[in-house]
Design a protein around this motif. Structure first.
Motif, PDB file in Angstrom:
ATOM      1  N   LEU A 179      -6.930  -3.632  -2.885  1.00 38.01           N
ATOM      2  CA  LEU A 179      -5.674  -4.262  -3.313  1.00 38.01           C
ATOM      3  C   LEU A 179      -4.979  -3.383  -4.352  1.00 38.01           C
ATOM      4  CD1 LEU A 179      -7.172  -7.791  -3.848  1.00 38.01           C
ATOM      5  CD2 LEU A 179      -5.156  -7.385  -2.413  1.00 38.01           C
ATOM      6  N   HIS A 183      -0.831  -6.121  -9.559  1.00 39.08           N
ATOM      7  CA  HIS A 183      -0.668  -7.570  -9.418  1.00 39.08           C
ATOM      8  C   HIS A 183      -1.908  -8.280  -9.940  1.00 39.08           C
ATOM      9  CE1 HIS A 183       2.984  -7.529  -7.164  1.00 39.08           C
ATOM     10  NE2 HIS A 183       2.479  -6.800  -6.189  1.00 39.08           N
ATOM     11  N   VAL A 184      -1.698  -9.557 -10.179  1.00 38.19           N
ATOM     12  CA  VAL A 184      -2.780 -10.416 -10.633  1.00 38.19           C
ATOM     13  C   VAL A 184      -3.993 -10.368  -9.686  1.00 38.19           C
ATOM     14  CG1 VAL A 184      -3.267 -12.907 -10.635  1.00 38.19           C
ATOM     15  CG2 VAL A 184      -1.398 -11.999 -12.018  1.00 38.19           C
ATOM     16  N   HIS A 185      -3.775 -10.356  -8.384  1.00 36.47           N
ATOM     17  CA  HIS A 185      -4.891 -10.441  -7.441  1.00 36.47           C
ATOM     18  C   HIS A 185      -5.861  -9.259  -7.605  1.00 36.47           C
ATOM     19  CE1 HIS A 185      -6.118 -11.593  -3.030  1.00 36.47           C
ATOM     20  NE2 HIS A 185      -7.147 -11.327  -3.778  1.00 36.47           N
ATOM     21  N   ARG A 206      -5.496   2.385  -1.247  1.00 37.69           N
ATOM     22  CA  ARG A 206      -4.646   1.411  -0.565  1.00 37.69           C
ATOM     23  C   ARG A 206      -5.425   0.780   0.565  1.00 37.69           C
ATOM     24  NH1 ARG A 206      -2.166   3.766   3.878  1.00 37.69           N
ATOM     25  NH2 ARG A 206      -0.343   2.432   3.637  1.00 37.69           N
ATOM     26  N   ARG A 275      -8.538 -19.292  -1.974  1.00 33.86           N
ATOM     27  CA  ARG A 275      -8.258 -19.808  -3.325  1.00 33.86           C
ATOM     28  C   ARG A 275      -6.761 -19.722  -3.560  1.00 33.86           C
ATOM     29  NH1 ARG A 275      -5.067 -16.126  -5.211  1.00 33.86           N
ATOM     30  NH2 ARG A 275      -5.788 -14.016  -5.126  1.00 33.86           N
ATOM     31  N   GLY A 277      -3.506 -19.354  -6.511  1.00 34.65           N
ATOM     32  CA  GLY A 277      -3.100 -19.058  -7.872  1.00 34.65           C
ATOM     33  C   GLY A 277      -1.717 -18.456  -7.895  1.00 34.65           C
ATOM     34  N   MET A 283      -5.764 -18.000 -11.538  1.00 33.30           N
ATOM     35  CA  MET A 283      -6.312 -18.794 -10.428  1.00 33.30           C
ATOM     36  C   MET A 283      -6.419 -20.270 -10.807  1.00 33.30           C
ATOM     37  SD  MET A 283      -6.360 -16.698  -8.085  1.00 33.30           S
ATOM     38  CE  MET A 283      -4.952 -15.948  -8.909  1.00 33.30           C
ATOM     39  N   LEU A 411       2.490  -9.962   8.787  1.00 34.38           N
ATOM     40  CA  LEU A 411       2.756 -10.209   7.370  1.00 34.38           C
ATOM     41  C   LEU A 411       2.724 -11.690   7.007  1.00 34.38           C
ATOM     42  CD1 LEU A 411       5.678  -7.626   7.054  1.00 34.38           C
ATOM     43  CD2 LEU A 411       3.366  -7.375   6.106  1.00 34.38           C
ATOM     44  N   LYS A 450      13.289  -7.387   7.508  1.00 36.91           N
ATOM     45  CA  LYS A 450      12.767  -6.663   8.672  1.00 36.91           C
ATOM     46  C   LYS A 450      13.776  -6.719   9.822  1.00 36.91           C
ATOM     47  CE  LYS A 450       8.815  -5.648   6.715  1.00 36.91           C
ATOM     48  NZ  LYS A 450       8.966  -4.574   5.756  1.00 36.91           N
TER      49      LYS A 450
HETATM   50  C1  MLC Z   1       4.625  -2.829   2.721  1.00 40.26           C
HETATM   51  N1  MLC Z   1       5.788  -3.072   3.352  1.00 40.26           N
HETATM   52  C2  MLC Z   1       5.999  -4.391   3.347  1.00 40.26           C
HETATM   53  C3  MLC Z   1       4.895  -4.951   2.685  1.00 40.26           C
HETATM   54  N2  MLC Z   1       4.064  -3.954   2.314  1.00 40.26           N
HETATM   55  N3  MLC Z   1       7.011  -5.136   3.835  1.00 40.26           N
HETATM   56  C4  MLC Z   1       6.954  -6.447   3.651  1.00 40.26           C
HETATM   57  N4  MLC Z   1       5.911  -7.061   3.028  1.00 40.26           N
HETATM   58  C5  MLC Z   1       4.883  -6.334   2.531  1.00 40.26           C
HETATM   59  N5  MLC Z   1       3.865  -6.924   1.891  1.00 40.26           N
HETATM   60  C6  MLC Z   1       6.707  -2.123   3.987  1.00 40.26           C
HETATM   61  C7  MLC Z   1       7.004  -0.907   3.158  1.00 40.26           C
HETATM   62  O1  MLC Z   1       8.099  -1.140   2.339  1.00 40.26           O
HETATM   63  C8  MLC Z   1       7.294   0.115   4.231  1.00 40.26           C
HETATM   64  O2  MLC Z   1       8.577  -0.140   4.713  1.00 40.26           O
HETATM   65  C9  MLC Z   1       6.312  -0.261   5.317  1.00 40.26           C
HETATM   66  O3  MLC Z   1       6.022  -1.654   5.133  1.00 40.26           O
HETATM   67  C10 MLC Z   1       5.027   0.526   5.274  1.00 40.26           C
HETATM   68  O4  MLC Z   1       4.565   0.629   3.921  1.00 40.26           O
HETATM   69  P1  MLC Z   1       3.050   0.795   3.542  1.00 40.26           P
HETATM   70  O5  MLC Z   1       2.926   0.944   2.061  1.00 40.26           O
HETATM   71  O6  MLC Z   1       2.428   1.828   4.422  1.00 40.26           O
HETATM   72  O7  MLC Z   1       2.495  -0.627   3.929  1.00 40.26           O
HETATM   73  P2  MLC Z   1       1.048  -1.078   4.110  1.00 40.26           P
HETATM   74  O8  MLC Z   1       0.091  -0.131   3.467  1.00 40.26           O
HETATM   75  O9  MLC Z   1       0.837  -1.430   5.530  1.00 40.26           O
HETATM   76  O10 MLC Z   1       1.038  -2.414   3.190  1.00 40.26           O
HETATM   77  C11 MLC Z   1       0.923  -3.682   3.675  1.00 40.26           C
HETATM   78  C12 MLC Z   1      -0.107  -4.440   2.839  1.00 40.26           C
HETATM   79  C13 MLC Z   1       0.341  -4.392   1.362  1.00 40.26           C
HETATM   80  C14 MLC Z   1      -0.187  -5.844   3.351  1.00 40.26           C
HETATM   81  C15 MLC Z   1      -1.459  -3.765   2.980  1.00 40.26           C
HETATM   82  O11 MLC Z   1       1.644  -4.952   1.252  1.00 40.26           O
HETATM   83  C16 MLC Z   1      -0.593  -5.093   0.459  1.00 40.26           C
HETATM   84  O12 MLC Z   1      -1.637  -4.560   0.070  1.00 40.26           O
HETATM   85  N6  MLC Z   1      -0.264  -6.313   0.040  1.00 40.26           N
HETATM   86  C17 MLC Z   1      -1.006  -7.025  -0.955  1.00 40.26           C
HETATM   87  C18 MLC Z   1      -0.104  -7.391  -2.065  1.00 40.26           C
HETATM   88  C19 MLC Z   1      -0.847  -8.066  -3.213  1.00 40.26           C
HETATM   89  O13 MLC Z   1      -1.801  -7.549  -3.756  1.00 40.26           O
HETATM   90  N7  MLC Z   1      -0.373  -9.243  -3.629  1.00 40.26           N
HETATM   91  C20 MLC Z   1      -0.957  -9.946  -4.721  1.00 40.26           C
HETATM   92  C21 MLC Z   1       0.127 -10.572  -5.558  1.00 40.26           C
HETATM   93  S1  MLC Z   1      -0.644 -11.521  -6.873  1.00 40.26           S
HETATM   94  P3  MLC Z   1       9.531   0.992   5.290  1.00 40.26           P
HETATM   95  O14 MLC Z   1      10.763   0.231   5.635  1.00 40.26           O
HETATM   96  O15 MLC Z   1       9.734   1.960   4.173  1.00 40.26           O
HETATM   97  O16 MLC Z   1       8.813   1.567   6.475  1.00 40.26           O
HETATM   98  C22 MLC Z   1      -0.409 -13.107  -6.383  1.00 40.26           C
HETATM   99  C23 MLC Z   1      -1.155 -14.157  -7.088  1.00 40.26           C
HETATM  100  C24 MLC Z   1      -2.341 -14.547  -6.286  1.00 40.26           C
HETATM  101  O17 MLC Z   1       0.246 -13.356  -5.450  1.00 40.26           O
HETATM  102  O18 MLC Z   1      -2.634 -15.736  -6.146  1.00 40.26           O
HETATM  103  O19 MLC Z   1      -3.008 -13.659  -5.796  1.00 40.26           O
END
Ligand code: MLC
Length: 481
Positions: A179, A183-185, A206, A275, A277, A283, A411, A450
């Motif tokens: 992750l 971010h918090v997660h 990543r 979970r 949060g 959380m 997504l 998108k």
């Molecule tokens: C990347 N892109 C996204 C995106 N992530 N578009 C929409 N939603 C997303 N989540 C887009 C980029 O802008 C790029 O667009 C294209 O997708 C490819 O980018 P990438 O970096 O190669 O993407 P990828 O590695 O596939 O990332 C997707 C993912 C990542 C799901 C792995 O978004 C991720 O790790 N998400 C986790 C986020 C997270 O940690 N949230 C916690 C929040 S804390 P283009 O147009 O340039 O091609 C929280 C509190 C709690 O919420 O309770 O946890």
């Protein structure tokens, strides 16, 4: 707790300084002792840049062991960590910097590493009280203007201790960490919880499904967003053999559908623990560790935390939906320099209003049903329609726009924009689209819709309000396979 969150962490890993902490691909494994020393250098380096206890430091750098050292150095110094998504644009960063008024901004990872090589370590650490600020985590608001959710040392400590115990972390656990740590997660759920037991962390820069699968057999715990689990299943190799060492799979940051939950269980034999949060309250609830986990629910209030559901006539009885509210040592003191937003987010009797709609069952198990606002959760990232609509509406040929979240196979939810144009923006429809996309250039790419759909008009009710629910129904299949 006295002394601050770093003091707690240090006490917990002091007996295991020789233990491996971060296993980073292509680099040496960093032990707890080495990280401790590196964080002392980071604290010294920040001090030499004029940062003192209580100062904010904005950080926008890729995930690395030095990024962790910087965070720990900040806790050590008593500075306030302000992490920013690496996807944010210059315009977005400028805004955060103007709001946070930091003493320093760290955006150059190479300069950080060079700084750490030269720094004089701060071997001790500043004593911090429970109510001293430790972090500001920005979340966008319904109006499109981001707000900094304040988190104190007490918030961080109580949540880390609670999760460490609730999820039965032991020193021999190995956490697979894919992750982001802005971010918090990734930071406050995954890393904090593992550090409290001095666990080893397989630290991937990543999420990449093939790499995660390669490392999974050596892990005992993984935490991810539903998109991560969806992508692992899509490889066809996320099975019991890949999960042979796993004792716990956690999902959060976005709702996991019951179907995805079941697919993971069928394929791996592991029941995901979901979970719930948010940045403002860390959380809040968790499915139980040693009782059955129920797909589609987010479990019970964590120990020491109270959850209630507020209906039209007060506290809703079991089974009835209402606004989820929370109270406990996990809830932050409010939004940075936004007393108005802080007040709006609290009830008169001091409960934090989450903005999520849900219902509790007789035993107190929470099921979420949606959100009061129109925030989109895409791949675990929050996207606020107002911010995108404002950018689209600034285009001279746009009369109006509406952005909604639609079901997306990968997504979970993805943003789609519906745009009413004044007249043809150009001749070729592709050019029209790219011209419209250009108006979003100041926004991080993950926020960009998108799909942008040109429409003749937006559905409205008698009061003239755009009916987003109708758009969601009408275009429900836009992203479906
Ligand atoms: C990347 N892109 C996204 C995106 N992530 N578009 C929409 N939603 C997303 N989540 C887009 C980029 O802008 C790029 O667009 C294209 O997708 C490819 O980018 P990438 O970096 O190669 O993407 P990828 O590695 O596939 O990332 C997707 C993912 C990542 C799901 C792995 O978004 C991720 O790790 N998400 C986790 C986020 C997270 O940690 N949230 C916690 C929040 S804390 P283009 O147009 O340039 O091609 C929280 C509190 C709690 O919420 O309770 O946890």
């Amino acid at each position: 707790m006295d002394g601050g969150f770093f003091d707690l962490l240090r006490q917990r890993f002091a007996s295991g300084m020789e233990r491996p902490m971060l296993r980073v691909a292509g680099g040496p494994t960093v032990t707890y002792g080495e990280m401790d020393a590196r964080s002392a250098l980071a604290a010294g380096w920040l001090g030499s840049q004029g940062v003192s206890a209580g100062d904010r430091v904005v950080v926008q750098i890729p995930k690395s062991s030095d990024a962790v050292a910087l965070y720990l150095g900040m806790l050590r110094l008593g500075a306030v960590y302000v992490p920013l998504n690496t996807a944010y644009t210059e315009a977005e960063v400028d805004w955060f910097v103007s709001d946070a008024e930091p003493a320093a901004v760290v955006r150059d990872a190479a300069a950080l590493t060079a700084g750490l090589e030269r720094a004089k370590p701060l071997t001790g650490w500043a004593a911090r009280r429970d109510d001293d600020l430790a972090a500001l985590v920005y979340t966008s608001g319904t109006t499109g203007r981001p707000k900094g959710a304040m988190l104190t040392h007490g918030n961080l400590a109580s949540n880390a201790l609670t999760l460490n115990e609730a999820w039965a972390f032991q020193p021999d656990d190995v956490l697979l960490h894919a992750l982001p740590i802005f971010h918090v997660h990734g930071l406050m759920v995954a890393l904090h919880t593992a550090m409290l037991s001095a666990c080893e962390v397989i630290f991937l820069e990543r999420f990449e499904a093939a790499q995660v699968l390669a490392d999974l057999p050596e892990a005992t715990v993984m935490m991810g967003v539903p998109t991560h689990y969806h992508r692992l299943l899509a490889t066809g190799r996320f099975d019991a053999a890949a999960c042979r060492g796993i004792r716990l799979l956690v999902s959060g940051s976005a709702p996991m559908t019951a179907a995805l939950h079941r697919s993971v269980a069928d394929s791996t034999g592991c029941e995901v623990l979901e979970r719930y949060g948010m940045s403002e309250a860390l959380m809040i609830t968790s499915n139980p560790y040693d009782e059955p986990r129920v797909a589609g629910t987010v479990g019970f209030a964590l120990p020491g935390i109270e959850v209630r559901v507020w209906g039209e006539d007060g506290c809703a009885p079991a089974g009835q939906a209402g606004m989820v509210q929370v109270r406990g040592p996990n809830v932050g003191p409010g939004y940075w320099r936004r007393p108005d937003a802080t007040a709006e987010s609290r009830t008169e009797d001091g409960w934090f209003i989450t903005g999520d709609v849900g219902r509790l069952d007789e035993r107190g198990r929470l099921t979420l049903e949606g959100r009061a606002g129109d925030m989109i959760i895409s791949g675990g990232l929050n996207i606020y329609p107002a911010e995108i609509e404002q950018a689209l509406d600034a285009h001279p040929a746009v009369v109006e726009s509406a952005v909604v979240g639609l079901e997306h196979p990968d997504l979970g939810e993805a943003a789609a924009a519906f745009v009413v144009a004044e007249h043809d923006i150009g001749g070729d429809p592709d050019e029209q689209m790219s011209d419209l996309a250009g108006t979003l250039a100041d926004l991080a790419r993950f926020k960009h819709p998108k799909r942008i759909v040109l429409v003749d008009g937006l559905p409205r009710n008698a009061m003239g309000k755009v009916l987003k629910a109708e758009l969601r129904t009408r275009y429900a299949d836009l992203f479906r396979d």
